[in-house]
Design a protein around this motif. Structure first.
Motif, PDB file in Angstrom:
ATOM      1  N   TYR A  33       8.759 -55.054  20.128  1.00 43.43           N
ATOM      2  CA  TYR A  33       8.436 -54.038  18.259  1.00 43.43           C
ATOM      3  C   TYR A  33       9.021 -54.999  17.373  1.00 43.43           C
ATOM      4  O   TYR A  33       9.710 -55.720  17.045  1.00 43.43           O
ATOM      5  CB  TYR A  33       9.229 -52.755  18.699  1.00 43.43           C
TER       6      TYR A  33
ATOM      7  N   PRO B   4       4.633 -51.594  17.532  1.00 41.43           N
ATOM      8  CA  PRO B   4       4.590 -52.414  18.654  1.00 41.43           C
ATOM      9  C   PRO B   4       3.598 -53.283  18.299  1.00 41.43           C
ATOM     10  O   PRO B   4       3.145 -53.674  16.879  1.00 41.43           O
ATOM     11  CB  PRO B   4       3.591 -51.529  18.964  1.00 41.43           C
TER      12      PRO B   4
ATOM     13  N   LEU C  60      -4.300 -46.874  26.733  1.00 42.91           N
ATOM     14  CA  LEU C  60      -2.926 -46.254  27.276  1.00 42.91           C
ATOM     15  C   LEU C  60      -2.407 -45.979  28.744  1.00 42.91           C
ATOM     16  O   LEU C  60      -0.812 -45.742  28.131  1.00 42.91           O
ATOM     17  CB  LEU C  60      -3.436 -45.361  26.237  1.00 42.91           C
TER      18      LEU C  60
ATOM     19  N   ARG D 291       0.911 -48.714  23.128  1.00 47.23           N
ATOM     20  CA  ARG D 291       0.919 -47.489  22.407  1.00 47.23           C
ATOM     21  C   ARG D 291       0.326 -47.860  21.040  1.00 47.23           C
ATOM     22  O   ARG D 291       0.758 -47.261  19.637  1.00 47.23           O
ATOM     23  CB  ARG D 291       2.349 -47.678  22.433  1.00 47.23           C
TER      24      ARG D 291
ATOM     25  N   ILE E  37      -0.548 -38.424  26.030  1.00 44.74           N
ATOM     26  CA  ILE E  37       0.641 -39.035  25.850  1.00 44.74           C
ATOM     27  C   ILE E  37       0.662 -38.126  24.441  1.00 44.74           C
ATOM     28  O   ILE E  37       0.487 -38.394  23.497  1.00 44.74           O
ATOM     29  CB  ILE E  37       0.602 -40.403  25.504  1.00 44.74           C
ATOM     30  N   THR E  38       2.731 -37.981  24.150  1.00 51.22           N
ATOM     31  CA  THR E  38       2.846 -37.715  23.080  1.00 51.22           C
ATOM     32  C   THR E  38       2.674 -38.546  22.003  1.00 51.22           C
ATOM     33  O   THR E  38       3.111 -39.947  22.071  1.00 51.22           O
ATOM     34  CB  THR E  38       4.928 -37.642  23.140  1.00 51.22           C
ATOM     35  N   ARG E  39       2.106 -38.036  20.671  1.00 46.80           N
ATOM     36  CA  ARG E  39       1.303 -38.074  19.533  1.00 46.80           C
ATOM     37  C   ARG E  39       2.095 -39.660  18.804  1.00 46.80           C
ATOM     38  O   ARG E  39       1.705 -40.297  18.004  1.00 46.80           O
ATOM     39  CB  ARG E  39       1.062 -37.715  18.574  1.00 46.80           C
ATOM     40  N   SER E  40       4.047 -39.076  18.831  1.00 50.38           N
ATOM     41  CA  SER E  40       4.849 -39.897  18.358  1.00 50.38           C
ATOM     42  C   SER E  40       5.138 -41.380  19.360  1.00 50.38           C
ATOM     43  O   SER E  40       5.785 -42.149  18.754  1.00 50.38           O
ATOM     44  CB  SER E  40       6.199 -38.765  18.400  1.00 50.38           C
ATOM     45  N   GLU E  41       4.852 -41.347  20.527  1.00 53.27           N
ATOM     46  CA  GLU E  41       4.608 -42.866  21.269  1.00 53.27           C
ATOM     47  C   GLU E  41       3.488 -43.663  20.716  1.00 53.27           C
ATOM     48  O   GLU E  41       3.685 -44.720  21.036  1.00 53.27           O
ATOM     49  CB  GLU E  41       4.816 -42.250  22.696  1.00 53.27           C
ATOM     50  N   ILE E  42       2.598 -43.187  20.388  1.00 50.68           N
ATOM     51  CA  ILE E  42       1.497 -44.206  19.920  1.00 50.68           C
ATOM     52  C   ILE E  42       1.276 -44.358  18.290  1.00 50.68           C
ATOM     53  O   ILE E  42       1.370 -43.029  17.335  1.00 50.68           O
ATOM     54  CB  ILE E  42       0.279 -43.776  20.444  1.00 50.68           C
TER      55      ILE E  42
ATOM     56  N   ASP F 191      -0.669 -43.998  11.158  1.00 57.25           N
ATOM     57  CA  ASP F 191       1.155 -44.729  11.547  1.00 57.25           C
ATOM     58  C   ASP F 191       0.895 -46.023  10.236  1.00 57.25           C
ATOM     59  O   ASP F 191       1.945 -46.524   9.273  1.00 57.25           O
ATOM     60  CB  ASP F 191       1.577 -45.299  12.718  1.00 57.25           C
TER      61      ASP F 191
END
Length: 267
Positions: free
Chosen positions: A3, A13, A35, A40, A63-68, A101
């Motif tokens: 990152y 990322p 994914l 990510r 997948i949890t939104r906060s991970e993407i 993001d």
């Protein structure tokens, strides 16, 4: 995954999936596959006309939104302050998310600063985690930086072994702007996968030419978003973070740089 920390503290990322020509069910499945193998960062844009399948793919991935990390871009349909505000809301709806993001202006427009005003408001309202620009060169970049009121977190531009734009990157670093590459593989403008020098270096490191081309950019601190619909290529592209090119090999790759765009985007 590695990152990079943007100028506002947000972590991005260093490798993601470009989606510029992904469409329909096949395109959605490609994003889900990416994914699934560990991507990510997903990069889309209003200009691509596929924010909807990006949103659907993320929801269906589970997948949890906060991970993407989702990037999208405002285009000429969003010229001006009020149009940009509407465009941001439309993107949020298409992407089926409460926040984006990274939001970019796709290219220099006469009303870029008005668009950016709406983007700054969205950032303050936490509808966007970071804002930036794309394809601003020369006087367009200089003027924007001097007048925008909030330094962009990211600048996405053409960058590959034949036109790395490393000198421009030095300018961006002085401005605390993170450089991101599009067309890491030249999108067919050059036969990069059969470039003799890259083939030689790939053999030395027991990697593919594609992996060496990406590693060169990443080792220069550039975020990359190669596009592919093939799952095996996605896995291959992800497997680059163990590559450490020698300074000599970095210099040799730099000799491939032609110093000019392959796309005439900036003409």
């Amino acid at each position: 995954m590695k990152y990079v920390t943007l100028n506002n503290g947000v972590q991005m990322p260093m490798l993601g999936l470009g989606t510029w020509d992904l469409r329909g069910e096949e395109g959605k499945q490609a994003i889900i596959n990416a994914l699934d193998v560990g991507y990510r960062l997903i990069d889309t844009a209003k200009m691509y006309g596929n924010e909807d399948i990006v949103g659907q793919a993320i929801v269906e991935s589970g997948i949890t939104r906060s991970e993407i990390f989702i990037t999208t871009k405002l285009n000429s349909s969003c010229l001006g302050y009020s149009q940009a505000k509407k465009g941001i809301e439309q993107s949020l709806k298409e992407l089926q998310t409460d926040y984006i993001d990274l939001l970019l202006i796709h290219e220099p427009y006469v009303k870029s600063l008005d668009m950016y005003k709406a983007m700054k408001e969205a950032y303050q309202q936490k509808k966007v985690r970071a804002i930036g620009i794309s394809n601003f060169q020369g006087q367009h970049y200089d003027y924007f930086i001097q007048n925008c009121g909030m330094i962009p977190a990211v600048h996405q531009i053409e960058s590959h072994v034949y036109h790395s734009q490393l000198k421009f990157k030095q300018r961006m670093e002085k401005d605390s702007v993170q450089m991101e590459s599009w067309a890491s593989f030249t999108e067919g403008r050059k036969d990069i996968f059969h470039e003799p020098l890259l083939m030689e270096i790939a053999n030395k490191y027991h990697k593919s030419v594609a992996q060496i081309a990406l590693a060169y950019l990443i080792q220069n601190g550039i975020v990359v978003i190669p596009k592919t619909i093939h799952k095996e290529r996605m896995i291959e592209n992800m497997d680059v973070f163990d590559i450490v090119l020698s300074q000599d090999d970095m210099y040799r790759i730099q000799t491939l740089d032609l110093g000019q765009s392959l796309f005439h985007w900036y003409d």
